[in-house]
Design a protein around this motif. Sequence first.
Motif, mmCIF file in Angstrom:
data_model
loop_
_atom_site.group_PDB
_atom_site.id
_atom_site.type_symbol
_atom_site.label_atom_id
_atom_site.label_comp_id
_atom_site.label_asym_id
_atom_site.label_seq_id
_atom_site.Cartn_x
_atom_site.Cartn_y
_atom_site.Cartn_z
ATOM 1 N N ALA A 24 -53.390 -63.582 167.322
ATOM 2 C CA ALA A 24 -52.817 -63.816 166.004
ATOM 3 C C ALA A 24 -52.900 -62.527 165.204
ATOM 4 N N GLU B 130 -55.974 -70.028 158.981
ATOM 5 C CA GLU B 130 -55.190 -69.470 160.082
ATOM 6 C C GLU B 130 -55.713 -69.955 161.432
ATOM 7 N N ALA C 235 -46.445 -67.878 162.199
ATOM 8 C CA ALA C 235 -47.534 -68.809 161.887
ATOM 9 C C ALA C 235 -47.033 -70.013 161.102
#
Length: 135
Positions: free
Chosen positions: A65, A42, A86
């Motif tokens: 995030a 990520e 994402a």
Amino acid sequence: MSGESPTSASPSAFRWIPVRGDSMWPSLRAGDFAGVEPLSGEPRPGEVVLARFDDALVLHRVRAAGKGVLSLRGDNAPAEDPPIPASRILGRVTCVRRGAVELGAEWDRGPSRLGRVRAVVRGRVARWLGRGGRP
């Protein structure tokens, strides 16, 4: 920040992406090439990523995030970009080619007060000259 075609980057390989505009100045400058590598996890706040928006590919910094959604912003932008899934992040910037020189980690100077002042002044001059700019 950039107006590359949607085929400029592939999620499977390292790519050099041309930088246009000054939303990430001084870290990324118009005429630079950003070295973008595929994601291996990520994206984290503070990283500069290549994102696919509806009308362009954009090189901006991750501000936050969570839950599969990211908040991005250009270092000199007056506001954050709209939230983006994402899944629309194509890679992260790991190096920059400026002219004939390839820069390692030293390319990322982060947001700067001077950059924001520069962006505001440019916008006001553009409006004054009748060339657009944000109100």
